[in-house]
Design a protein around this motif. Structure first.
Motif, mmCIF file in Angstrom:
data_model
loop_
_atom_site.group_PDB
_atom_site.id
_atom_site.type_symbol
_atom_site.label_atom_id
_atom_site.label_comp_id
_atom_site.label_asym_id
_atom_site.label_seq_id
_atom_site.Cartn_x
_atom_site.Cartn_y
_atom_site.Cartn_z
ATOM 1 N N PRO A 63 98.619 -58.339 -80.955
ATOM 2 C CA PRO A 63 98.049 -58.936 -82.180
ATOM 3 C C PRO A 63 97.193 -57.927 -82.928
ATOM 4 O O PRO A 63 96.616 -57.020 -82.336
ATOM 5 C CB PRO A 63 97.192 -60.087 -81.638
ATOM 6 C CG PRO A 63 96.781 -59.627 -80.276
ATOM 7 C CD PRO A 63 97.966 -58.857 -79.739
ATOM 8 N N SER A 64 97.135 -58.090 -84.233
ATOM 9 C CA SER A 64 96.300 -57.196 -85.041
ATOM 10 C C SER A 64 94.835 -57.615 -84.925
ATOM 11 O O SER A 64 94.519 -58.727 -84.491
ATOM 12 C CB SER A 64 96.739 -57.242 -86.499
ATOM 13 O OG SER A 64 96.515 -58.533 -87.032
ATOM 14 N N GLU A 65 93.961 -56.722 -85.306
ATOM 15 C CA GLU A 65 92.532 -57.029 -85.323
ATOM 16 C C GLU A 65 92.222 -57.964 -86.488
ATOM 17 O O GLU A 65 92.774 -57.834 -87.579
ATOM 18 C CB GLU A 65 91.720 -55.744 -85.481
ATOM 19 C CG GLU A 65 91.857 -54.772 -84.330
ATOM 20 C CD GLU A 65 91.054 -55.188 -83.115
ATOM 21 O OE1 GLU A 65 90.126 -56.015 -83.282
ATOM 22 O OE2 GLU A 65 91.346 -54.702 -82.018
ATOM 23 N N LEU A 66 91.340 -58.905 -86.243
ATOM 24 C CA LEU A 66 90.896 -59.822 -87.299
ATOM 25 C C LEU A 66 89.685 -59.186 -87.968
ATOM 26 O O LEU A 66 88.545 -59.523 -87.690
ATOM 27 C CB LEU A 66 90.544 -61.181 -86.689
ATOM 28 C CG LEU A 66 90.414 -62.372 -87.636
ATOM 29 C CD1 LEU A 66 91.752 -62.695 -88.285
ATOM 30 C CD2 LEU A 66 89.899 -63.592 -86.888
ATOM 31 N N ASN A 67 89.939 -58.215 -88.842
ATOM 32 C CA ASN A 67 88.836 -57.443 -89.415
ATOM 33 C C ASN A 67 89.127 -57.062 -90.865
ATOM 34 O O ASN A 67 90.175 -57.419 -91.432
ATOM 35 C CB ASN A 67 88.558 -56.205 -88.564
ATOM 36 C CG ASN A 67 89.779 -55.292 -88.434
ATOM 37 O OD1 ASN A 67 90.702 -55.329 -89.243
ATOM 38 N ND2 ASN A 67 89.776 -54.455 -87.404
ATOM 39 N N ALA A 68 88.206 -56.329 -91.466
ATOM 40 C CA ALA A 68 88.319 -55.963 -92.875
ATOM 41 C C ALA A 68 89.506 -55.047 -93.137
ATOM 42 O O ALA A 68 90.146 -55.128 -94.195
ATOM 43 C CB ALA A 68 87.023 -55.287 -93.336
ATOM 44 N N GLU A 69 89.841 -54.187 -92.194
ATOM 45 C CA GLU A 69 90.972 -53.275 -92.370
ATOM 46 C C GLU A 69 92.287 -54.047 -92.450
ATOM 47 O O GLU A 69 93.128 -53.797 -93.323
ATOM 48 C CB GLU A 69 91.018 -52.266 -91.225
ATOM 49 C CG GLU A 69 92.130 -51.242 -91.364
ATOM 50 C CD GLU A 69 92.133 -50.231 -90.220
ATOM 51 O OE1 GLU A 69 93.076 -49.417 -90.166
ATOM 52 O OE2 GLU A 69 91.203 -50.266 -89.395
ATOM 53 N N THR A 70 92.460 -55.002 -91.544
ATOM 54 C CA THR A 70 93.663 -55.835 -91.576
ATOM 55 C C THR A 70 93.705 -56.661 -92.852
ATOM 56 O O THR A 70 94.770 -56.837 -93.464
ATOM 57 C CB THR A 70 93.706 -56.770 -90.354
ATOM 58 O OG1 THR A 70 93.660 -55.990 -89.154
ATOM 59 C CG2 THR A 70 94.975 -57.610 -90.343
#
Length: 260
Positions: A63-70
């Motif tokens: 899973p991708s990170e749940l963050n500003a970059e995503t």
């Protein structure tokens, strides 16, 4: 995927455009019912799988990170899709004929935050519908309510046991602070995925299916509204919102204002 509406009453040329942003670790058809409903009323609806942030990535244990970059990457996905739709030299069928002055966006959960960042960043988008998530929140920085210059419809699931009552309080706060025209519809006994087509598809997508403790009163159990009813609310309220914003349809505005 692109759906083309054919309902004669709504056969407009050029056609209004709506892009959809799915939830974290979900898929492009997460709100297929809403997309199809808009398409049947003459809208072009496009929904991408967000790069590295799909259900398939999650099932592979990546899973991708749940963050500003995503979040920024997802915003860029929507802008690129709109570029393709508006490119007259593309391989898309001529009958699409998108209306560059009537472009909207819908997002669910993390997709709601994506939709808000898109509205904040890409002036081609004129209005949006955000479901089941606060768009300005401490978990995924990037969206500022003060920077929102486009109308929004906030769709809130009152028994959302994914973002919890804390998240719903933030949605209400976002709505109250929205600097331009905005609406909020609060749906009793709705859960996080009640508005989507993937409720219960996997164990991680159960919020809004079956029963659970009430967020507003944990000593009670809530039986969530049927997924069919939740999808109907999302689809019809989205159509009413865009019909009013894009075409100044006062009947659509009345329908929107008379929602529960």
């Amino acid at each position: 995927k692109v759906a083309i509406g054919s309902h004669s009453f709504y056969s407009r040329k050029p056609r209004p455009v709506v892009l959809f942003s799915h939830c974290h670790s979900c898929v492009r058809f997460s709100s297929f019912s809403t997309a199809e409903y808009l398409a049947r009323h003459g809208y072009i609806v496009a929904a991408p799988d967000h790069v590295n942030d799909t259900l398939y990535d999650d099932l592979r244990g990546e899973p991708s990170e749940l963050n500003a970059e995503t979040l920024k990457m997802r915003r860029d996905d929507l802008s690129v899709v709109l570029d393709a739709l508006m490119n007259q030299g593309s391989d898309l069928p001529n009958e699409l004929n998108p209306d560059s002055e009537r472009v909207g966006v819908i997002g669910h959960s993390f997709g709601a935050v994506t939709a808000a960042l898109t509205l904040q960043s890409d002036e081609r988008f004129k209005a949006g519908v955000v479901m089941a998530a606060p768009i300005e929140n401490p978990l995924t920085p990037g969206v500022s309510i003060a920077s929102q210059t486009r109308p929004l419809l906030y769709l809130l699931a009152m028994e959302d046991n994914s973002i919890t009552e804390f998240g719903n309080r933030l949605i209400r706060q976002n709505y109250e602070q929205h600097p331009v025209e905005a609406w909020k519809i609060e749906v009793p006994d709705a859960g996080h995925w009640s508005f989507s087509d993937i409720c219960g598809l996997t164990p991680s997508l159960m919020a809004g299916c079956g029963t659970a403790p009430r967020q507003t009163n944990p000593s009670e159990q809530v039986t969530y509204i049927s997924n069919e009813r939740g999808r109907d609310i999302a689809a019809t309220s989205s159509l009413h919102f865009f019909e009013y914003l894009f075409y100044d349809d006062l009947n659509a505005k009345l329908e929107l204002e008379s929602a529960p």
